[in-house]
Design an enzyme around this catalytic site. Structure first.
Site, mmCIF file in Angstrom:
data_model
loop_
_atom_site.group_PDB
_atom_site.id
_atom_site.type_symbol
_atom_site.label_atom_id
_atom_site.label_comp_id
_atom_site.label_asym_id
_atom_site.label_seq_id
_atom_site.Cartn_x
_atom_site.Cartn_y
_atom_site.Cartn_z
ATOM 1 N N HIS A 157 41.792 14.184 98.085
ATOM 2 C CA HIS A 157 40.655 13.769 97.260
ATOM 3 C C HIS A 157 39.348 14.309 97.835
ATOM 4 O O HIS A 157 38.536 13.550 98.355
ATOM 5 C CB HIS A 157 40.643 12.241 97.158
ATOM 6 C CG HIS A 157 39.629 11.680 96.211
ATOM 7 N ND1 HIS A 157 39.016 12.415 95.226
ATOM 8 C CD2 HIS A 157 39.103 10.426 96.101
ATOM 9 C CE1 HIS A 157 38.168 11.641 94.560
ATOM 10 N NE2 HIS A 157 38.207 10.441 95.071
ATOM 11 N N CYS A 184 32.981 9.987 92.663
ATOM 12 C CA CYS A 184 34.309 10.620 92.703
ATOM 13 C C CYS A 184 34.674 11.279 91.372
ATOM 14 O O CYS A 184 35.700 11.946 91.273
ATOM 15 C CB CYS A 184 35.363 9.596 93.085
ATOM 16 S SG CYS A 184 34.923 8.733 94.581
#
Lengths: 386, 153
Positions: free
Chosen positions: A333, A83
């Site tokens: 995200h 991430c």
């Protein structure tokens, strides 16, 4: 060799983008970053593509994105740091300029997660954890990892489910004000607490979104930056660190040691202290992650993150406004895009272009991007002044 | 209006070598839990590793674990990955073994409301022959009824 500045930003709308391929989506952000900087593809000396992958068709997306955006034959690489891939791309682009190998570098982040169904997305994300010892035998999901962290934090420091919900309430409030955000809906603490359990104690509103999106930032050397723009935003400090993949091998599960170490490096490089940061983008993949980030970045003492949000100190007007673009929680995200998008938001804030969400007199901004459950962390500090 | 798409499928089957820690898997089959211990620096590893990241030695001894552990943290996973859709909800715990390492595993045979940090657990091997499944899990230490190679939980 001098300083490096951000001279152009691009940020697509985040959300479900079933109308475009990953190449077309990246193109939107690249085009915007080129237009914003007034540069052409031939000006770009090096490109770095951040993409976690697996959700979309290209196993090796960088060359196809570059070809589609007319960036051949410039040198390029794809980077992956779960991430935190987006920040990894920004850091790699920085190195390429700072080293003197090129004057202009482009960091591109892109992810298309909606091409697979939700259980498959959960599967692909879970595989960013320790596949051999956590994912394959026990089906440990990312909400699961952060739930383990949350339970420990609650037991140690008395952090409450209400405090977690308050992070979601704040980020939804700002997401509702951001046209690029995936969700435009304010929520209440009650709504968040009563939402369905994903991985106890984390509920639906404690978790970030599955998103499609892309972002791009153009970096330039000091000489070039001054010629390109009157509003360069300087990269003043960088830090990066890693931690064990196997969560059990960490001494303290309620802290992300990689954040502590990466931020210390960045603060040291700049001479800036946590109290000098005017606006921060922190990695709120889960509400507990934002609370822990407050502590690990030094915005408050260890264990007092819950209190900081309860007091409203991370809203605009508080001690340290955090994620006033909606964060991963409400803005979205798209894994590889997130770190680049956080950078674009901080640049907007420091240029004074954030509109209704503008933090008054923002001079120093911080981007904190975590990969997996703290396996990677990148911290980058930006300033209006070099 | 439905958007035009190309449908594409990719299935991946893989075999992951476990040769260097074969004894660990044999141990589970026999109802034993083995960790590795570095002969040079004395560090204990569970899950076992064939190499020591601390001193770079590959001379590891196998030691049998008691399974005695103390609970640190836990979660109950409700939304599971595709490959676990038959199992949810399940409780995942991290507990500290008497021998040192912290271990992540499922915590079974317990009601969520009875779980407390610091409670005594037992890490036990799990072998389901018909599924050729070898694993390990936590149970409350007072519930133990195990030692003949078959999990009776």
């Amino acid at each position: 060799m001098g300083k490096v500045a951000v001279v152009g930003i691009g940020h697509t709308k985040f959300g479900k983008r079933s109308d475009v391929t990953i190449r077309e989506l990246a193109f939107e952000a690249i085009k915007e970053a080129l237009e914003d900087s007034g540069l052409t593809p031939s000006d770009v000396g090096f490109a770095v593509v951040a993409n976690y992958g697996g959700f979309s068709e290209d196993m090796c997306p960088a060359p196809y994105i570059l070809e589609y955006a007319g960036l051949n034959p410039k040198g390029a690489m794809r980077v992956e740091a779960a991430c935190a891939s987006g920040s990894a791309a920004v850091h790699a682009a920085y190195w390429s300029v700072r080293s003197g190998l090129t004057d202009i570098a482009l960091a591109i982040g892109v992810e298309k997660m909606f091409q697979v169904d939700t259980p498959t997305a959960v599967e692909l994300l879970g595989r960013a954890g320790d596949v051999l010892w956590e994912f394959i035998p026990f089906g440990t999901t990312f909400p699961g990892y952060y739930a383990l962290i949350a339970t420990d934090h609650m037991n140690k420091y008395g952090t409450t489910e209400e405090q977690l919900a308050m992070v979601a309430v704040k980020n939804h409030k700002y997401g509702a004000m951001n046209p690029l955000a995936q969700l435009h809906r304010e929520i209440t603490v009650e709504e968040a607490i009563n939402s369905r359990v994903i991985a106890w104690p984390l509920k639906l509103y404690d978790c970030c979104l599955i998103s499609d999106g892309a972002a791009a930032v153009m970096l330039a050397s000091e000489d070039k930056a001054k010629k390109i723009t009157d509003t360069p935003v300087w990269i003043r400090g960088l830090g990066s660190a890693t931690d064990t993949g196997y969560l059990g091998r960490r001494k303290d599960i309620s802290t992300l040691q990689a954040t502590v170490l990466a931020s210390k490096q960045a603060y040291k490089m700049t001479g800036i202290e946590p109290k000098d940061v005017d606006v921060a983008e922190v990695h709120d993949c889960f509400t507990i992650a934002e609370i822990i980030a407050y502590e690990d970045l030094g915005f408050c003492k260890k264990g007092e993150g819950g209190k900081l949000i309860e007091e409203g100190q991370t809203y605009i007007g508080g001690k340290i406004p955090v994620n006033v673009d909606g964060g991963l929680k409400s803005k979205g995200h798209p894994i590889g895009a997130s770190g680049v998008a956080m950078t674009a938001e901080i640049v907007k804030q420091l240029r004074g272009e954030a509109g209704k969400r503008q933090v008054p007199k923002a001079e120093v901004g911080l981007v904190h991007n975590v990969g997996a459950a703290g396996q990677f962390c990148y911290v980058t500090i930006y300033g209006r002044e070099g | 209006m439905e958007q035009p798409t190309i449908k594409n499928t990719l299935n991946i089957d893989m075999e992951i070598p476990q040769t260097r820690i074969a004894k660990f898997w044999e141990g589970l089959k026999q109802g034993k839990l083995f960790a590795t211990k570095c002969t040079k620096c004395g560090e204990t590893y569970f899950p076992p590793t064939a190499d020591c990241p601390r001193c770079y030695s590959s001379n590891m001894n196998w030691i049998e674990l008691t399974g005695d552990a103390e609970l640190i943290t836990w979660t109950i996973v409700h939304v599971s990955p595709k490959s676990f859709s038959q199992h949810s909800p399940y409780i995942i715990a991290i507990a500290k073994l008497k021998e040192g390492p912290n271990v992540m595993a499922w915590f079974t045979g317990i009601k969520p409301e009875d779980i407390k940090a610091g409670m005594k657990l037992k890490l036990v091997p799990k072998y389901i022959p018909e599924k050729e499944k070898l694993s390990y899990e936590f149970i409350q230490s007072c519930n133990i009824n195990f030692r003949d190679g078959v999990c009776r939980l």
